[in-house]
Design a protein around this motif. Structure first.
Motif, mmCIF file in Angstrom:
data_model
loop_
_atom_site.group_PDB
_atom_site.id
_atom_site.type_symbol
_atom_site.label_atom_id
_atom_site.label_comp_id
_atom_site.label_asym_id
_atom_site.label_seq_id
_atom_site.Cartn_x
_atom_site.Cartn_y
_atom_site.Cartn_z
ATOM 1 N N SER A 1 0.830 -1.204 0.000
ATOM 2 C CA SER A 1 0.000 0.000 0.000
ATOM 3 C C SER A 1 0.868 1.259 0.000
ATOM 4 C CB SER A 1 -0.942 -0.013 1.201
ATOM 5 O OG SER A 1 -0.208 -0.039 2.417
ATOM 6 N N LYS B 1 -3.698 5.411 -4.667
ATOM 7 C CA LYS B 1 -5.099 5.046 -4.930
ATOM 8 C C LYS B 1 -5.334 4.861 -6.429
ATOM 9 C CE LYS B 1 -6.810 7.799 -1.007
ATOM 10 N NZ LYS B 1 -7.668 8.944 -0.625
ATOM 11 N N ILE C 1 -4.869 -6.316 -1.888
ATOM 12 C CA ILE C 1 -3.900 -5.340 -1.393
ATOM 13 C C ILE C 1 -3.377 -5.815 -0.046
ATOM 14 C CG2 ILE C 1 -5.604 -3.916 -0.182
ATOM 15 C CD1 ILE C 1 -2.506 -2.609 -2.102
ATOM 16 N N THR D 1 -2.443 -3.997 2.882
ATOM 17 C CA THR D 1 -2.507 -2.646 3.415
ATOM 18 C C THR D 1 -1.753 -2.545 4.725
ATOM 19 O OG1 THR D 1 -3.979 -0.843 4.104
ATOM 20 C CG2 THR D 1 -4.735 -3.078 4.538
ATOM 21 N N LEU E 1 -5.923 1.969 8.790
ATOM 22 C CA LEU E 1 -5.409 1.309 7.600
ATOM 23 C C LEU E 1 -4.980 2.349 6.575
ATOM 24 C CD1 LEU E 1 -8.025 -1.573 7.357
ATOM 25 C CD2 LEU E 1 -5.705 -1.653 8.305
ATOM 26 N N ASP E 2 -4.198 1.919 5.599
ATOM 27 C CA ASP E 2 -3.550 2.836 4.670
ATOM 28 C C ASP E 2 -4.498 3.398 3.617
ATOM 29 O OD1 ASP E 2 -1.300 4.211 4.015
ATOM 30 O OD2 ASP E 2 -0.263 2.563 3.022
ATOM 31 N N TYR E 3 -5.698 2.829 3.495
ATOM 32 C CA TYR E 3 -6.695 3.308 2.546
ATOM 33 C C TYR E 3 -8.034 3.455 3.271
ATOM 34 C CZ TYR E 3 -3.438 1.589 -1.055
ATOM 35 O OH TYR E 3 -2.333 1.350 -1.834
ATOM 36 N N LEU F 1 -11.122 -0.013 0.152
ATOM 37 C CA LEU F 1 -10.994 -1.407 0.586
ATOM 38 C C LEU F 1 -12.217 -2.230 0.205
ATOM 39 C CD1 LEU F 1 -9.408 -0.896 4.132
ATOM 40 C CD2 LEU F 1 -8.242 -1.425 1.979
ATOM 41 N N VAL G 1 -8.426 -8.341 1.135
ATOM 42 C CA VAL G 1 -7.602 -7.355 1.839
ATOM 43 C C VAL G 1 -6.785 -8.081 2.911
ATOM 44 C CG1 VAL G 1 -7.578 -5.312 3.314
ATOM 45 C CG2 VAL G 1 -9.217 -5.474 1.419
ATOM 46 N N ALA H 1 -3.985 -7.268 5.928
ATOM 47 C CA ALA H 1 -3.457 -6.175 6.743
ATOM 48 C C ALA H 1 -2.201 -6.653 7.455
ATOM 49 C CB ALA H 1 -4.495 -5.706 7.759
#
Length: 574
Positions: free
Chosen positions: A376, A387, A413, A415, A423-425, A430, A436, A438
Motif C-alpha cells: 500500500s 489510490k 492489497i 494494506t 489502515l492505509d486506505y 478497501l 484485503v 493487513a
C-alpha cells in the motif's frame, strides 16, 4: 575414480556451459549424462573395456569420448578449457543459496560481477534490484546467502536452506549403486523452523565406500570427522551435515531414531518397556530373549508399540503419543490440498515478475486462484500503490481474468496497519477489493499494549480478511514485536479474521505453537508465500509443514477451499 565423481564433472561442465550462455540442448545433454552415470550399476572402466559405453542410452559419442579421455589421461581437455574461459569466481557464486547459473550469467553480463565479493558490493550498492526479474527481495536474499556461505560452523540456518541441502545430499546418496536406502533425518525432517546440523541416514552393505564418496562431494568444504560408518562435514554454505550408514535391515529403525525428537524417543522407550520391549537405533526387540521384531518401515515400529503411525512433524512429545494410542491423531493437511496462494507481490510494487508471469506459474502449479496483494501507499520504499495505481491494477486484473482460463486472479492489497491502528486506505477503496490483507511494516518498537491495540483495531475492520505475518518476526534476525497473541486470537474469533502462516522460511509466522492454538479455537488460517518472485511460490511447502506441526487439518485452512467457496468466504463480512 568412482562413477559419481565423473557425474560431478559432467554437472560442472553443464554449469560452465550455462555460465557461458551456451546452447541449452548441449547443457541438458551433460546434465542428463551426469544423472545416467550416477545411477549406472556397472563401473565406467568396465563399460569402456567391454566397448559398451556408447550403448548406454543418453551417453552420446562426444560425451563417451570425453569420459574415455578422462580415464586414459586423468583429465578432459574440454573441461580444462572451459574452466579457463569462465571466471573461477562464478562457480563459487552459484553455490550461494538461490543463485543459479542463469542468474550468475546475468549478473556477470550486466554488472560485470565475477566473484562473491563483487556480488556483495553490487547488492549493497542496490545495483542488483534494477536487473530484469530480480528486485529488492532478490538482493536481500543474495546478501543473506553470502552471509550463510561465510558463516562457518556453529550457527543455525533456516529451514529453506537446510531442506534444500538435505534433499540434494539425500538424492546424491540414493543415486549410489551401493546404497539401498537413504533419507533425511533430524530436525530437518521434522521441519523445524531453524536447523543446527543436517542429519542423513543411509542403508548399505558397503559403509566405508559410501563414507569415502560422501566426504569427496563437491559441496564439502571441510571434513570434520570420518569413520567407517559415520562422517561429519561442513558444506560450502557453512552448514554441518552428518551421515550415518547402517546395514539395510537396520535402516528404518536408524532413520526413525535419528529423526527424533529426543523427547519423543524417550516416550517411546518408556512405552516399549511397559510392553516388554526395547527400542533403539538398531531395531525393536523383545526384552525376554532379545529377539528382534520385523521392521520394514516406520509404521511397523509404531504398530509394535500399539500406536498409529505418527508423522515426523508431530514427533515432539506434545501429546502425539497419547493421541496415537487412542487413534485420534488428526488427518494432517497435505500440500496437495492447497488450491491457491493469497499473498503475492508483482512488479507493480516490489515484486520481480509481471502479473502474467505469476499467473502462468500458478497455472503450472495447478492452482485454482491467486491473489495479487501489492504493498500500500505508505510503504513507498517498496513501491506502494497510490489510490490511482491500485484502481488501475484492479482494472488490469479484471481484464486479464477475461483471457485467463482455469485461474481466478483476485485483485487484492496488503494494506499497512499504521501506528495508530488505521489502515492505509479508506473503507470505500478497501470495499472494492476482492481480498484485503493487513500487516505491520513499521513501528516495531511500540509497547505491548499499543501494538496489540493497533493490530486489533485493523482486525475490527470488516474489509480485512487476513492478518499477515502476525508477530513480525524474521527468524534469526528480528524478534517478534511485543504483542499479546491471546488477545489477537480473541479478536480473530470475534471478528472472523483469518490469520496467516507466512511460508517464507525467514518468517514462518504464525509459528507452529500459535497454529495449534488457533486451530483449537476454530480460527481460520491462510497459508501464503508472500512471494516477490515466481521461484518463491514453491515455498508454500514450508507453510504447510508449519501447519502440520501445529496439527492443522484441511478444514482449518481457507486456501484449501474450492474457488467458489473461497469467494463466498471472502464476502462473509463486507
Amino acid at each position: 575414480m568412482e562413477n559419481i565423481e565423473v557425474a560431478w564433472i559432467m554437472n560442472e561442465i553443464a554449469d560452465l556451459l550455462e555460465l557461458k550462455g551456451e546452447n541449452i540442448f548441449k547443457i541438458r545433454a551433460y546434465r542428463k549424462a551426469a544423472k545416467i552415470i550416477a545411477n549406472l550399476s556397472d563401473d565406467l572402466p568396465v563399460l569402456i573395456e567391454e566397448k559398451k559405453l556408447e550403448t548406454v542410452p543418453g551417453i552420446g559419442k562426444a560425451i563417451a569420448g570425453k569420459i574415455k579421455e578422462l580415464f586414459q589421461t586423468g583429465k578432459i581437455q574440454y573441461y580444462e578449457n572451459l574452466k579457463e574461459e569462465v571466471p573461477a569466481g562464478l562457480l563459487e557464486i552459484i553455490t550461494i543459496p538461490g543463485v543459479g547459473a542463469r542468474m550468475a550469467q546475468e549478473l556477470y553480463g550486466k554488472l560485470g560481477v565475477s566473484s562473491v565479493d563483487e556480488l556483495e558490493a553490487a547488492a549493497r550498492a542496490r545495483r542488483v534490484r534494477d536487473l530484469p526479474g530480480m528486485g529488492a527481495k532478490t538482493e536481500l536474499n543474495i546478501l543473506r546467502g553470502i552471509e550463510m556461505l561465510r558463516s562457518g560452523v556453529g550457527g543455525r540456518t533456516t529451514l529453506g536452506i537446510a531442506d534444500a541441502l538435505a534433499e540434494s545430499f539425500s538424492g546424491f546418496l540414493k543415486s549410489l549403486p551401493s546404497v539401498e536406502y537413504a533419507g533425511v533425518a533430524g530436525s530437518t525432517r521434522r521441519m523445524k523452523e531453524s536447523i543446527g546440523d543436517v542429519d542423513l541416514v543411509a542403508g548399505s552393505h558397503e559403509p566405508e565406500k559410501v563414507i569415502e564418496i560422501f566426504a569427496r562431494h563437491p559441496q564439502v568444504k571441510k571434513v570434520l570427522s570420518r569413520g567407517d560408518t559415520k562422517a561429519s562435514i561442513v558444506t560450502l554454505m557453512g552448514v554441518q551435515a552428518d551421515l550415518l550408514v547402517v546395514n539395510p535391515d537396520q535402516y528404518w529403525s536408524a532413520l526413525h531414531h535419528f529423526t527424533g525428537s529426543k523427547e519423543h524417543n524417550v516416550r517411546l522407550r518408556e512405552l516399549a518397556h511397559q510392553k516388554g520391549l526395547k527400542i533403539n537405533e538398531y531395531g525393536i526387540f523383545r526384552r525376554e530373549d532379545d529377539q528382534s521384531l520385523r521392521v520394514t518401515g516406520e509404521a511397523d515400529i509404531y504398530s509394535h508399540l500399539g500406536l498409529s503411525y505418527i508423522p515426523p512433524e508431530l514427533r515432539e512429545d506434545l501429546g502425539e503419543v497419547e493421541a496415537a494410542g487412542e487413534d485420534r491423531l488428526p488427518a494432517l493437511l497435505e500440500l496437495s490440498d492447497i488450491k491457491g496462494d493469497l499473498h503475492i507481490h508483482s512488479d507493480w510494487s516490489d515484486g520481480a515478475n509481471t502479473i502474467e508471469q505469476v499467473a502462468g506459474r500458478a497455472v503450472e502449479m495447478g492452482y485454482q486462484y491467486i491473489a495479487i496483494t501489492d504493498h500500500s501507499k505508505s510503504l513507498g520504499i517498496a513501491g506502494g500503490l497510490s489510490k490511482e495505481r491500485l484502481a488501475a491494477q484492479g482494472d488490469y486484473i479484471r481484464e486479464l481474468n477475461g483471457r485467463t482460463d482455469g485461474l481466478e486472479i483476485l485483485a487484492g492489497i496488503e494494506t499497512d496497519i499504521l501506528a495508530n491502528g488505521d489502515l492505509d486506505y479508506p473503507d470505500d477503496i478497501l470495499a472494492g477489493m476482492d481480498i484485503v490483507i493487513a500487516s505491520v511494516h513499521s513501528g516495531f518498537r511500540q509497547d505491548r499494549e499499543k501494538m496489540t491495540g493497533r493490530v486489533i483495531s485493523a482486525m475490527k475492520n470488516k474489509h480485512v480478511d487476513i492478518l499477515a505475518h502476525p508477530t513480525g518476526r524474521l527468524i534469526g534476525r528480528r524478534e517478534p514485536y511485543a504483542i499479546d497473541m491471546d488477545r489477537v486470537f480473541e479478536a480473530a474469533v470475534k471478528y472472523g479474521t483469518a490469520l496467516e502462516i507466512n511460508s517464507s522460511p525467514d518468517r514462518l509466522d504464525l509459528n507452529d505453537r500459535y497454529v495449534r492454538k488457533a486451530c483449537e479455537l476454530g480460527i481460520k488460517i491462510s497459508i501464503n508465500t508472500d512471494a516477490h518472485d515466481t521461484v518463491r511460490l514453491e515455498e508454500m511447502k514450508y507453510g504447510v509443514a508449519t501447519a502440520r506441526r501445529g496439527w492443522a487439518q484441511k478444514e482449518d485452512i481457507i486456501n484449501t477451499m474450492d474457488r467458489d467457496k473461497l469467494l463466498k468466504f471472502l464476502k462473509r463480512r463486507g
